[in-house]
Write a protein that holds these residues in place. Structure first.
Motif, PDB file in Angstrom:
ATOM      1  N   ALA A  24       4.600   4.545   3.960  1.00 11.97           N
ATOM      2  CA  ALA A  24       5.628   3.892   3.136  1.00 11.97           C
ATOM      3  C   ALA A  24       5.600   2.380   3.344  1.00 11.97           C
ATOM      4  O   ALA A  24       5.748   1.611   2.398  1.00 11.97           O
ATOM      5  CB  ALA A  24       7.010   4.458   3.470  1.00 11.97           C
ATOM      6  N   MET A  25       5.388   1.944   4.592  1.00 15.41           N
ATOM      7  CA  MET A  25       5.299   0.513   4.857  1.00 15.41           C
ATOM      8  C   MET A  25       4.061  -0.093   4.194  1.00 15.41           C
ATOM      9  O   MET A  25       4.124  -1.175   3.615  1.00 15.41           O
ATOM     10  CB  MET A  25       5.265   0.237   6.363  1.00 15.41           C
ATOM     11  CG  MET A  25       6.586   0.454   7.044  1.00 15.41           C
ATOM     12  SD  MET A  25       6.598  -0.160   8.749  1.00 15.41           S
ATOM     13  CE  MET A  25       5.642   1.090   9.579  1.00 15.41           C
ATOM     14  N   GLU A  31       5.185  -5.942   0.964  1.00  8.66           N
ATOM     15  CA  GLU A  31       4.185  -6.361   1.956  1.00  8.66           C
ATOM     16  C   GLU A  31       4.764  -6.364   3.369  1.00  8.66           C
ATOM     17  O   GLU A  31       4.690  -7.340   4.105  1.00  8.66           O
ATOM     18  CB  GLU A  31       3.594  -7.723   1.590  1.00  8.66           C
ATOM     19  CG  GLU A  31       2.881  -7.694   0.251  1.00  8.66           C
ATOM     20  CD  GLU A  31       2.220  -9.005  -0.127  1.00  8.66           C
ATOM     21  OE1 GLU A  31       2.692 -10.080   0.284  1.00  8.66           O
ATOM     22  OE2 GLU A  31       1.212  -8.925  -0.838  1.00  8.66           O
ATOM     23  N   ILE A  32       5.341  -5.229   3.728  1.00  9.11           N
ATOM     24  CA  ILE A  32       5.968  -5.089   5.039  1.00  9.11           C
ATOM     25  C   ILE A  32       4.953  -5.274   6.149  1.00  9.11           C
ATOM     26  O   ILE A  32       5.203  -5.994   7.113  1.00  9.11           O
ATOM     27  CB  ILE A  32       6.691  -3.736   5.150  1.00  9.11           C
ATOM     28  CG1 ILE A  32       7.811  -3.685   4.111  1.00  9.11           C
ATOM     29  CG2 ILE A  32       7.224  -3.506   6.554  1.00  9.11           C
ATOM     30  CD1 ILE A  32       8.422  -2.326   3.936  1.00  9.11           C
ATOM     31  N   GLU A  40       1.485 -13.011   7.611  1.00 11.61           N
ATOM     32  CA  GLU A  40       2.032 -12.835   6.267  1.00 11.61           C
ATOM     33  C   GLU A  40       2.706 -11.484   6.073  1.00 11.61           C
ATOM     34  O   GLU A  40       3.143 -11.169   4.967  1.00 11.61           O
ATOM     35  CB  GLU A  40       0.918 -13.037   5.234  1.00 11.61           C
ATOM     36  CG  GLU A  40       0.428 -14.477   5.221  1.00 11.61           C
ATOM     37  CD  GLU A  40      -0.589 -14.750   4.126  1.00 11.61           C
ATOM     38  OE1 GLU A  40      -0.548 -14.080   3.082  1.00 11.61           O
ATOM     39  OE2 GLU A  40      -1.440 -15.633   4.348  1.00 11.61           O
ATOM     40  N   SER A  41       2.804 -10.697   7.128  1.00  9.50           N
ATOM     41  CA  SER A  41       3.468  -9.400   7.058  1.00  9.50           C
ATOM     42  C   SER A  41       4.981  -9.600   7.101  1.00  9.50           C
ATOM     43  O   SER A  41       5.505 -10.276   7.990  1.00  9.50           O
ATOM     44  CB  SER A  41       3.031  -8.506   8.218  1.00  9.50           C
ATOM     45  OG  SER A  41       1.669  -8.152   8.092  1.00  9.50           O
ATOM     46  N   GLY A  42       5.662  -9.015   6.136  1.00  9.63           N
ATOM     47  CA  GLY A  42       7.109  -9.169   6.040  1.00  9.63           C
ATOM     48  C   GLY A  42       7.851  -8.762   7.294  1.00  9.63           C
ATOM     49  O   GLY A  42       8.833  -9.404   7.681  1.00  9.63           O
ATOM     50  N   LEU A  43       7.398  -7.700   7.943  1.00 10.34           N
ATOM     51  CA  LEU A  43       8.040  -7.251   9.171  1.00 10.34           C
ATOM     52  C   LEU A  43       7.991  -8.324  10.246  1.00 10.34           C
ATOM     53  O   LEU A  43       9.017  -8.667  10.848  1.00 10.34           O
ATOM     54  CB  LEU A  43       7.376  -5.961   9.678  1.00 10.34           C
ATOM     55  CG  LEU A  43       7.852  -5.436  11.018  1.00 10.34           C
ATOM     56  CD1 LEU A  43       9.327  -5.054  10.962  1.00 10.34           C
ATOM     57  CD2 LEU A  43       7.005  -4.246  11.453  1.00 10.34           C
ATOM     58  N   TRP A  75      -0.031  -4.867  17.052  1.00 16.46           N
ATOM     59  CA  TRP A  75      -0.198  -3.663  16.233  1.00 16.46           C
ATOM     60  C   TRP A  75      -0.671  -4.031  14.834  1.00 16.46           C
ATOM     61  O   TRP A  75      -1.602  -3.428  14.311  1.00 16.46           O
ATOM     62  CB  TRP A  75       1.119  -2.892  16.204  1.00 16.46           C
ATOM     63  CG  TRP A  75       1.150  -1.710  15.300  1.00 16.46           C
ATOM     64  CD1 TRP A  75       0.465  -0.528  15.453  1.00 16.46           C
ATOM     65  CD2 TRP A  75       1.913  -1.578  14.107  1.00 16.46           C
ATOM     66  NE1 TRP A  75       0.760   0.320  14.424  1.00 16.46           N
ATOM     67  CE2 TRP A  75       1.653  -0.299  13.584  1.00 16.46           C
ATOM     68  CE3 TRP A  75       2.806  -2.410  13.436  1.00 16.46           C
ATOM     69  CZ2 TRP A  75       2.244   0.167  12.423  1.00 16.46           C
ATOM     70  CZ3 TRP A  75       3.396  -1.951  12.273  1.00 16.46           C
ATOM     71  CH2 TRP A  75       3.123  -0.675  11.773  1.00 16.46           C
ATOM     72  N   ILE A  76      -0.057  -5.038  14.248  1.00 22.05           N
ATOM     73  CA  ILE A  76      -0.475  -5.484  12.913  1.00 22.05           C
ATOM     74  C   ILE A  76      -1.864  -6.103  12.985  1.00 22.05           C
ATOM     75  O   ILE A  76      -2.728  -5.817  12.153  1.00 22.05           O
ATOM     76  CB  ILE A  76       0.545  -6.468  12.313  1.00 22.05           C
ATOM     77  CG1 ILE A  76       1.893  -5.762  12.069  1.00 22.05           C
ATOM     78  CG2 ILE A  76       0.015  -7.069  11.004  1.00 22.05           C
ATOM     79  CD1 ILE A  76       3.027  -6.700  11.691  1.00 22.05           C
TER      80      ILE A  76
END
Length: 83
Positions: A24-25, A31-32, A40-43, A75-76
């Protein structure tokens, strides 16, 4: 879980920002998480903000610790593995 799932679950008020499942993310138009691109990841942006739009909201929970933020960054950066 204790800071994010309160609002970002399948039935709660922040349903539009799905944090309950990796797929889902990844599929979210918000762009979570952009695997390999934490900057650039929203999270990552949301948890490192210094203004009143920081997540989790200051009135609901304490900010993530620097260790928690670093774990999410890594992690990202390594491609958001499911394990």
């Amino acid at each position: 879980d204790k800071r994010c799932a309160v609002c970002h679950s399948t039935e709660d008020k922040a349903y539009g920002v799905p944090l309950w499942e990796l797929q889902a993310m990844l599929e979210s138009p918000r762009e979570i998480v952009l695997p390999g691109n934490y900057e650039e990841s929203g999270l990552f942006i949301a948890i490192t903000r210094k203004d009143d739009k920081r997540m989790p909201p200051p009135e609901l929970a304490d900010a993530l610790t620097s260790e928690e933020i670093e774990t999410i960054r890594k992690w990202i950066e390594i491609g958001v593995p499911e394990e």
